[in-house]
Each structure stands twice: as structure tokens, then as C-alpha cells.
Motif scaffolding. Structure first.
Motif, short mmCIF file in Angstrom:
data_model
loop_
_atom_site.label_atom_id
_atom_site.label_comp_id
_atom_site.label_asym_id
_atom_site.label_seq_id
_atom_site.Cartn_x
_atom_site.Cartn_y
_atom_site.Cartn_z
N GLN A 1 0.78 -1.18 -0.07
CA GLN A 1 0.06 -0.15 -0.12
C GLN A 1 0.78 1.30 0.14
O GLN A 1 0.66 2.26 -1.00
N GLN A 2 1.79 1.19 0.75
CA GLN A 2 2.72 2.49 0.85
C GLN A 2 3.68 2.60 -0.53
O GLN A 2 3.75 3.68 -0.82
N ARG A 3 3.98 1.52 -1.09
CA ARG A 3 4.57 1.71 -2.62
C ARG A 3 3.46 2.38 -3.52
O ARG A 3 4.03 3.18 -4.43
N ASN B 1 3.22 5.98 -2.89
CA ASN B 1 4.72 6.75 -3.25
C ASN B 1 4.42 6.83 -4.61
O ASN B 1 4.95 7.78 -5.26
#
Length: 301
Positions: free
Chosen positions: A216-218, A221
Motif C-alpha cells: 500500500q505504501q508503494r 508513493n
């Protein structure tokens, strides 16, 4: 009634005839025999003996005996946990295979009997029982034995156990003062828990949560637009649109300074990206554009 009796007989034959298919060679000793080898060192009396040594006056020999006793107790408990774990996994996988093959044999036997039966009623009953046997197998296989996920669960248990075992092994390489028996016993409890179905499923869930958060963070980003806020952005944007209104003469100079490849013509999108993007690449290009503009317009600062 005859069909029911036949069903029970086939189940018994099917299940009893498949005990050798659990997929494990016979161990050197039975579980009870194996545990008897370390029984004295896994009893509370062994821990009490360790405590008695710890109560003695401080000395070099005392520390050595404490470390030796700790190692003896920990290694005995590791062995006992391994024996029980091996018996647990053997039974778990063996029961799954035995039940599955037994149910298949029951179904095959009933189907064959239905083919040979002369009575239409008997044929119907036998066919129904054959379908029921397969239905029971499917339910048990999915709900009780996790179907095809069982090997993955066992693999997770093995991996989790090795992780804790590495911690214990590192601890035993230290002195008793650095890794006392109390700390080792806590790690041994973790070692036991790692070899349980609940422990494996919890770890799988935890790992999935970590991977989900990382993914999810990727995504965030990759999809979040980063706007530039450095001095290069402020200078170039102020030159391009002083007082919020685009200056066409300045825009022409800026476009002429935008670095392009293979003789291509710079576009407004190229200029907007360089001035406003917050990426390191855009920052480097802003520096190039700013240096170029200074050579073309002395009023630029």
C-alpha cells in the motif's frame, strides 16, 4: 440396513488399510520412548536444581555449573518439543491422507456395488451413500484439514520454529549471566507456540498484514504527486508567472532553456514538470534551466 452395514465395513477397511500412507518413515523410538530419554531434565526438579546452584555463593565454578545446567535443561526441552511436534505433524498429515483415501475407497466400493446390484432401490441407496462419502470427505478436507493449505501451514510452522531456534542457539552461546534459564524458558514457550496451528495462522496473518502495508505504501508513493517547494521552483515559477499571470516573453525564454533530447521541441508540459515536480530529477533540471535563463535575461534572479 444392509447398505449401511456395507458402508461402515468399507470405511473400516479403507481407513485401516491406509495407515502406512501417512508419508513418514517409522521413527527410531516411539514418542514415549523418545521422551523417556530426557525425562529427568524436563521435570521441575531439574529447574529446582538450577535454582539451588544459583543460590550458592558467587564463584567461577558456580557460573560454569549454572551454564552447563541451563544448557542441559534447554536442550532436553528442545528435544522433547521436537518429538511432540514431529508426532503432531505426522498425525495431522496422516489423518488427512488416511481419511481422504478411505473416503475414496468407500465411494468406489459403493459405486461398484451399485453397478452390480439388481434392485433399483438398492442401486439408488448405494449411489446416494457413495455421493455422501465424497461429500463428507470434501467437507472435512476443507474445514478440518485446510485442504491444500495444510502444507503451507506446516511450512510456516517449520519456518517460525527455526526463527525461534536461532534465537535460543544464540542465547546458549552466551554465559548464564547474559542468557539465564528464565529467558531461555520464555523462548522455549515461543518455540512451542511456533509449532501450533494457531501460531502458524497468526504468523501468516501477521506476514500478510506487513506485506499489505508495504504494498500500500508503494502504491501511495507511486501515485502521490510531489510538488516542488525549493528555491529553484520559486524563482522559475515567479519568473514564468509574476503576480500569478503568465508572462509570454519569459515563457519563451524558459522553453528555450528546457533540456530536450534529439533536437525535440520543448512543450509547456515539459516546462511545467520541471518547475513543479518534487522529484530529484526535476530539481536537477531546474538548476540547468535557471543557469540558462540567467544568460538570456539579466533580470532573472
Amino acid at each position: 440396513m444392509r447398505a449401511a452395514t456395507l458402508l461402515l465395513s468399507l470405511i473400516t477397511v479403507g481407513l485401516c488399510g491406509c495407515q502406512s500412507l501417512e508419508g513418514y518413515p517409522r521413527p527410531l523410538e516411539s514418542r514415549e520412548e523418545a521422551l523417556s530419554l530426557v525425562r529427568d531434565d524436563i521435570q521441575p526438579a531439574a529447574v529446582n536444581a538450577y535454582a539451588s546452584i544459583a543460590a550458592e555463593a558467587q564463584s567461577g565454578s558456580r557460573d560454569q555449573r549454572l551454564t552447563a545446567k541451563r544448557d542441559q535443561i534447554v536442550r532436553a526441552r528442545l528435544y522433547a518439543i521436537d518429538v511432540n511436534y514431529d508426532d503432531f505433524v505426522r498425525g495431522l498429515t496422516g489423518q488427512q491422507k488416511t481419511f481422504a483415501i478411505g473416503a475414496d475407497l468407500v465411494s468406489a466400493g459403493l459405486t461398484g456395488a451399485a453397478t452390480l446390484a439388481k434392485s433399483a432401490t438398492t442401486k439408488t441407496h448405494l449411489t446416494t451413500y457413495a455421493s455422501a462419502a465424497l461429500g463428507v470427505r470434501s467437507t472435512v478436507d476443507k474445514e478440518l484439514f485446510y485442504s491444500k493449505t495444510l502444507p503451507a501451514v506446516v511450512t510456516q510452522m517449520d519456518a517460525s520454529r527455526k526463527t525461534v531456534l536461532a534465537k535460543i542457539t544464540e542465547g546458549l552461546a552466551q554465559s548464564n549471566a547474559a542468557y539465564p534459564l528464565t529467558a531461555a524458558l520464555a523462548d522455549l514457550q515461543d518455540y512451542y507456540t511456533a509449532g501450533t496451528l494457531n501460531g502458524a495462522l497468526n504468523q501468516i496473518s501477521k506476514d500478510a498484514g506487513v506485506k499489505n502495508a508495504a504494498a500500500q505504501q508503494r502504491i501511495v508513493n507511486a501515485t502521490t504527486v510531489k510538488y516542488a517547494t525549493d528555491s529553484g521552483h520559486k524563482s522559475l515559477f515567479g519568473y514564468w508567472a509574476p503576480n500569478g499571470v503568465i508572462n509570454k516573453d519569459h515563457e519563451t525564454i524558459l522553453l528555450a532553456c528546457v533540456p530536450v533530447q534529439n533536437g525535440a521541441t520543448a512543450t509547456i508540459d515539459d516546462l511545467d514538470r520541471i518547475i513543479n515536480d518534487g522529484t530529484p530529477e526535476a530539481a536537477q533540471q531546474r538548476a540547468i534551466v535557471a543557469a540558462c535563463v540567467k544568460t538570456r535575461d539579466a533580470s532573472f534572479s
